[in-house]
Design a protein around this motif. Structure first.
Motif, PDB file in Angstrom:
ATOM      1  N   UNK A  58      -9.823 -67.215  45.410  1.00 56.34           N
ATOM      2  CA  UNK A  58      -9.769 -66.714  46.787  1.00 56.34           C
ATOM      3  C   UNK A  58     -11.133 -66.784  47.470  1.00 56.34           C
ATOM      4  N   UNK A  59     -12.193 -66.770  46.668  1.00 56.26           N
ATOM      5  CA  UNK A  59     -13.551 -66.865  47.216  1.00 56.26           C
ATOM      6  C   UNK A  59     -14.062 -68.304  47.248  1.00 56.26           C
ATOM      7  N   UNK A  60     -13.156 -69.254  46.955  1.00 57.47           N
ATOM      8  CA  UNK A  60     -13.523 -70.662  47.098  1.00 57.47           C
ATOM      9  C   UNK A  60     -13.969 -71.363  45.831  1.00 57.47           C
ATOM     10  N   UNK A  61     -13.794 -70.723  44.690  1.00 58.10           N
ATOM     11  CA  UNK A  61     -14.214 -71.343  43.428  1.00 58.10           C
ATOM     12  C   UNK A  61     -13.285 -72.501  43.061  1.00 58.10           C
ATOM     13  N   UNK A 110      -7.856 -61.327  33.102  1.00 55.85           N
ATOM     14  CA  UNK A 110      -8.434 -62.654  33.324  1.00 55.85           C
ATOM     15  C   UNK A 110      -7.756 -63.378  34.483  1.00 55.85           C
ATOM     16  N   UNK A 111      -6.440 -63.210  34.614  1.00 55.88           N
ATOM     17  CA  UNK A 111      -5.735 -63.823  35.743  1.00 55.88           C
ATOM     18  C   UNK A 111      -6.213 -63.226  37.067  1.00 55.88           C
ATOM     19  N   UNK A 112      -6.498 -61.921  37.062  1.00 59.96           N
ATOM     20  CA  UNK A 112      -7.014 -61.275  38.274  1.00 59.96           C
ATOM     21  C   UNK A 112      -8.385 -61.825  38.643  1.00 59.96           C
ATOM     22  N   UNK A 113      -9.247 -62.015  37.621  1.00 65.40           N
ATOM     23  CA  UNK A 113     -10.565 -62.601  37.887  1.00 65.40           C
ATOM     24  C   UNK A 113     -10.418 -64.026  38.424  1.00 65.40           C
ATOM     25  N   UNK A 114      -9.488 -64.783  37.841  1.00 58.91           N
ATOM     26  CA  UNK A 114      -9.256 -66.150  38.311  1.00 58.91           C
ATOM     27  C   UNK A 114      -8.803 -66.151  39.771  1.00 58.91           C
ATOM     28  N   UNK A 115      -7.864 -65.258  40.102  1.00 57.62           N
ATOM     29  CA  UNK A 115      -7.371 -65.185  41.480  1.00 57.62           C
ATOM     30  C   UNK A 115      -8.494 -64.805  42.446  1.00 57.62           C
ATOM     31  N   UNK A 116      -9.311 -63.824  42.053  1.00 61.73           N
ATOM     32  CA  UNK A 116     -10.440 -63.422  42.903  1.00 61.73           C
ATOM     33  C   UNK A 116     -11.392 -64.592  43.124  1.00 61.73           C
ATOM     34  N   UNK A 117     -11.678 -65.323  42.038  1.00 55.64           N
ATOM     35  CA  UNK A 117     -12.611 -66.445  42.135  1.00 55.64           C
ATOM     36  C   UNK A 117     -12.068 -67.527  43.066  1.00 55.64           C
TER      37      UNK A 117
END
Length: 288
Positions: free
Chosen positions: A58-61, A49-56
């Protein structure tokens, strides 16, 4: 049935085994037959979940914490989403109208609110409520094995039971052995604001271990008295109740309810974490 369902869903590596073969692999196990799933594994869910948060991010979420979506409606300019600060709901009278502090006009809304997905959809004015199922909630408790060495090297699942997959053996990345979850049906009439604030009872009653011992000993007869300790619990948002045929995930887009830009995800219980990326791909390919 499990083997057939697996094949129909693209899982082609399950192996039907005699009990003697399974018990040779797992000496502490007792069974008549078994299905071996070579591709089953475990992940660190929090790291995932932390990885998904970081990806999001990084994409401007932008993540809006301590904020509650309390409803919405189909307006002249499209769909309106009603927002409040969570602290404003803390002392909100049960059953009274919630005045939004902010109204958003999203081009796309994905209602993936888990336990709150159905109560939230019921507060979407203009959405035909025939498409919103009735919610059912089931608490599942886990008990941990106090002994340090795991008696098993595989995850062990009994046959499914009413409302769940059965009290099974799961081993985390630290080697800790847990048994669960059981099924404890809750009152399905939770007040929406209580759902939005996650006021469910997640406590684990230590006396529930008396139910666990005989269930676990059906396949792990050497389980010792006093070796189970209360672990944690979770609440599952279900679309079927006690004694009913289990329901699959429900993913609704405009082709179902007719509202542009609205995607509802209902009944996404525990396998939803495992299949979250596949669900996202499905939504992108089918609903957007």
């Amino acid at each position: 049935m499990l083997l057939r369902n697996a094949k129909e869903n693209g899982v082609n590596d399950l192996q039907l085994m005699e009990g003697s073969q399974a018990m040779e692999m797992e000496p502490e196990l007792r069974c008549l037959k078994a299905l071996l799933s070579p591709s089953t594994g475990i992940v660190d869910s929090h790291s995932f979940m932390l990885s998904l948060l970081a990806d999001a991010e990084n994409l401007g979420t932008t993540i809006s914490y301590n904020t509650a979506v309390v409803g919405g409606r189909v307006g002249y300019e499209g769909f309106e989403l009603h927002i409040c600060e969570s602290k404003e709901l803390q002392n909100h009278p049960v059953g009274s109208h919630v005045t939004p502090q902010l109204v958003l006009l999203p081009k796309l809304l994905i209602n993936s609110a888990g336990l709150s997905a159905v109560p939230l959809a019921k507060r979407f004015h203009g959405l035909d409520q025939a498409f919103v199922p009735d919610p059912h909630y089931a608490r599942g408790c886990y008990f941990t094995l106090s002994q340090t060495k795991s008696p098993f090297s595989h995850l062990i699942y009994p046959l499914p039971e009413d409302g769940g997959i059965g009290v099974h053996v799961t081993i985390d990345l630290n080697g800790l052995v847990k048994f669960g979850p059981d099924v404890e049906w809750l009152d399905g009439g939770e007040e929406p604001v209580s759902c939005f604030l996650n006021r469910f009872d997640y406590s684990v009653n230590p006396t529930r271990c008396s139910v666990f011992y005989p269930v676990v000993r059906k396949y792990f007869p050497n389980l010792k008295d006093g070796s189970l300790e209360p672990g944690y619990s979770g609440i599952r948002p279900k679309l079927s109740g006690p004694g009913q045929t289990p329901s699959d995930f429900v993913i609704q887009g405009q082709d179902t309810h007719g509202i542009p830009g609205l995607v509802n995800l209902f009944g996404i219980e525990s396998p939803g974490l495992t299949s979250s990326l596949a669900i996202a791909e499905h939504i992108v390919s089918r609903c957007l």
